[in-house]
Design an enzyme around this catalytic site. Structure first.
Site, PDB file in Angstrom:
ATOM      1  CG  ASP A 250      -2.099   0.737   1.199  1.00 58.20           C
ATOM      2  OD1 ASP A 250      -2.883   0.856   0.360  1.00 58.20           O
ATOM      3  OD2 ASP A 250      -2.141   1.726   2.013  1.00 58.20           O
ATOM      4  CD  GLU A 302      15.700 -14.894   4.501  1.00 60.33           C
ATOM      5  OE1 GLU A 302      15.048 -15.502   5.597  1.00 60.33           O
ATOM      6  OE2 GLU A 302      16.275 -13.628   4.905  1.00 60.33           O
TER       7      GLU A 302
HETATM    8  C1  GLC Z   1      -4.339   2.969  -0.712  1.00 59.89           C
HETATM    9  C2  GLC Z   1      -5.425   1.973  -0.449  1.00 59.89           C
HETATM   10  C3  GLC Z   1      -6.691   3.016  -0.097  1.00 59.89           C
HETATM   11  C4  GLC Z   1      -6.327   3.537   1.400  1.00 59.89           C
HETATM   12  C5  GLC Z   1      -5.146   4.263   1.166  1.00 59.89           C
HETATM   13  C6  GLC Z   1      -4.781   4.558   2.818  1.00 59.89           C
HETATM   14  O1  GLC Z   1      -4.295   3.789  -1.573  1.00 59.89           O
HETATM   15  O2  GLC Z   1      -5.593   1.370  -1.886  1.00 59.89           O
HETATM   16  O3  GLC Z   1      -7.667   2.176  -0.311  1.00 59.89           O
HETATM   17  O4  GLC Z   1      -7.157   4.328   1.652  1.00 59.89           O
HETATM   18  O5  GLC Z   1      -4.091   3.632   0.483  1.00 59.89           O
HETATM   19  O6  GLC Z   1      -4.103   3.027   3.026  1.00 59.89           O
END
Ligand code: GLC
Length: 606
Positions: A250, A302
């Protein structure tokens, strides 16, 4: 050692010779098209992810087996056979970790446990076992930029006071101005408003500010602190040991911030805007990020060569994105420029060429995508002729409404165009059913923090997150037979339910099944790409991948097809009376020498 053996996909059997990895087409070049100049050659490298189709599951909206109105892991396990049968190679699970759910699970309070809303660790293990049985790989979502404010480390930081090691896990600063009542800099949250929130110190007085690039309940970690690195290495190993095949990372471009946290006048999402090239954003794309991903790559290795990292890295331009997927870093990065190009054929051509050249230069595949849980579904985006909604902002009942049938027809064409491209692809749950966004969710039911943080000015992302319709005659269209789903399902859901589409040969679902089967049979994901200029007009785009000729017509009129080719599949062929979008003639009605408006075709070039 792998805790769970991962079945080997026959296409990547390491006992196969390199030559046998070439697409069938590359071994039999077609005479009529052999003079074309390839932009990208067929893939010789190993790696299942290089051509995989990965299906994104948004757990809270997939299938609710315990009847609480929210999807769960057991629901996913129960329906996994449907995904295997659809023909995908892997699934990516959006976060299912312990979380107060202020940002639908992207606010994690315990990275090594399952939120009770979704089940237990035993449910997770059962899901992996079922996926292994079905030859499906499972990728988890890792959220390393920020946690929840309920995470034990953030709670400790609040009580520990300024300049403590606990505060150093996050980004705390004194405020500006005589009383420190101005935020430390001018950064804005992605979800609207300032990216800083002031806390009360343990003595009850107004104190320091903490950084949150997203909601105020999502404090950013301090990646300058080695303790943060150590904690996430522990998290990686925890899930790798449980049999996960990798991680979608993310906001992978945001973890490290520029020293001194300088002010930034550009867009909060760090994309380029007039006068502010995105590459200068101090909260994104910092060079030290790459050391983190090199370290993570070595940890994954790993566990063998098959565990992968996929970057959600919203950086431009494309050659810069390629830095995320150099040989010792991540394996994939979502191609968001492609997603944002819409149906603009000139832009698409430029982005595809640029992507393939930039990524080939570092030996990485491209990873095409049209929808996810953060953007308006492509059926809905393509249902506008003029400017549609700004991606990610959503559509409300008072906004101009899309032409859903038109959008579904164009979405089928766009998906068929995408699935013919060499590289990997991501699908978002429900797109195989041709689901649109729900555009009439009442403000009182909206859950995306974007809506509240902008006072409703930005509608947010709930419209693409509505629970799936499985069986038309069951309560809540088979999503769950207990409480109402956490977001209301539109009235059109029963007609779009999976069981109805299964028995309709002309359905969107059956188009997806056939596209995925043909893509695998012709090894398009491992294939090559050469533009076919005769069919690249201002309103159409055509490429050759092996012996498969792909043509997309986004113009308003039908266009002639090359003579003497065999039709593999058209995005509109077989369009029956019940198929939404059937108001425009498809190739089957026009005759085999015409490609209809808003239609893509796969032909065998001979
Ligand atoms: C990313 C995710 C989104 C989330 C954001 C904060 O963009 O896809 O859904 O709100 O990160 O974590």
């Amino acid at each position: 050692m792998e805790a769970f053996p991962i079945p080997c996909n026959v296409f990547y059997d390491v006992t196969m010779s390199v030559d046998s990895l070439l697409p069938v087409a590359a071994q039999e070049p077609s005479a009529a098209f052999s003079s074309l100049t390839p932009v990208h050659d067929a893939v010789k490298a190993h790696g299942w992810w290089r051509s995989a189709v990965i299906y994104q599951i948004y757990p809270r909206s997939f299938r609710d087996l315990n009847g609480d109105g929210v999807g769960d892991l057991a629901g996913i396990t129960a329906e996994l056979p449907q995904l295997a049968e659809l023909g995908v190679d892997a699934v990516w699970l959006s976060p299912f970790y312990r979380s107060p759910q202020r940002d639908a699970g992207y606010d994690v309070s315990d990275y090594c446990d399952v939120d009770p809303l979704f089940g237990t660790l035993a449910d997770f293990d059962a899901l992996i076992a079922e996926a292994n049985r079905l030859n499906l790989r499972v990728i988890a979502d890792l959220v390393p930029n920020h946690s929840s404010d309920q995470h034990i480390a953030f709670q400790a930081a609040l009580t520990a006071g300024a300049n403590s090691p606990e505060r150093d896990m996050f980004i705390f600063r004194d405020g500006q101005g005589p009383d420190g009542n101005e935020p430390p800099n001018n950064w804005q949250s992605h979800f609207g408003g300032s990216a800083w929130t002031r806390i009360s110190e343990p003595n009850g007085l107004p104190g320091q500010w903490f950084l949150h690039l997203f909601d105020s309940s999502q404090p950013d970690f301090n990646w300058d602190n080695p303790a943060v690195h150590a904690e996430f290495e522990r998290v990686l190993r925890f899930w790798l040991d449980r049999g996960i095949s990798g991680f979608r990372v993310d906001v992978a471009h945001a973890l490290v911030k520029a020293a001194g946290l300088p002010n930034w006048g550009g867009r909060a999402d760090g994309n380029s805007s007039d006068g502010f090239p995105g590459q200068d954003a101090p909260m994104f794309g910092q060079p030290a990020l790459h050391d983190i991903y090199r370290r993570w790559r070595s940890i994954l290795e790993e566990y063998g060569p098959d565990r992968i990292l996929c970057a959600e890295a919203n950086v431009d331009p494309l050659p810069r994105l390629a830095q995320w997927v150099r040989p010792d870093e991540m394996h994939q990065a979502f191609n968001f420029p492609y997603l944002h190009a819409g149906l603009d054929v000139n832009r698409l051509r430029h982005i595809i060429t640029d992507s393939l050249l930039s990524l080939d230069a570092v030996g990485a595949p491209s990873t095409w995508v049209l929808s996810n849980h953060d953007v308006v579904r492509h059926v809905t985006r393509f249902g506008y002729d003029g400017p549609g909604p700004r991606d990610g902002d959503g559509i409300g009942p008072d906004d101009a409404q899309p032409n859903e049938d038109l959008g579904r027809r164009r979405a089928a064409a766009a998906t068929m165009f995408m699935l013919g491209l060499p590289g990997g692809a991501y699908l978002y749950q429900g797109e195989e059913l041709g689901l649109p966004d729900s555009t009439n969710i009442p403000g009182t039911m909206r859950q995306d923090p974007t809506f509240a943080r902008t006072g409703g000015a930005r509608i947010g992302r709930d419209g693409c997150r509505v629970p799936l319709p499985w069986r038309s005659a069951e309560p809540h269209c088979g999503f769950g037979d207990g409480l109402d789903p956490w977001l209301p399902q539109p009235e059109s859901w029963p007609a779009l339910a999976r069981d109805k589409q299964e028995v309709d040969p002309a359905s969107h679902l059956n188009l997806y099944r056939e596209m995925l089967a043909q893509r695998a049979a012709h090894r398009l994901g491992q294939g090559s790409l050469a533009w076919v200029e005769d069919y690249c007009t201002g309103s159409s785009l055509a490429y050759l991948n092996g012996t498969t000729l792909v043509i997309m017509n986004v113009g308003t009129d039908a266009m002639p097809l090359p003579a003497g080719q065999t039709i593999l599949r058209s995005s509109a062929a077989g369009t029956g009376a019940e198929q939404p979008g059937a108001d425009q003639p498809g190739t089957d009605q026009l005759g085999a020498d015409q490609l209809g408006s808003g239609e893509t075709i796969w032909l065998t070039a001979s």
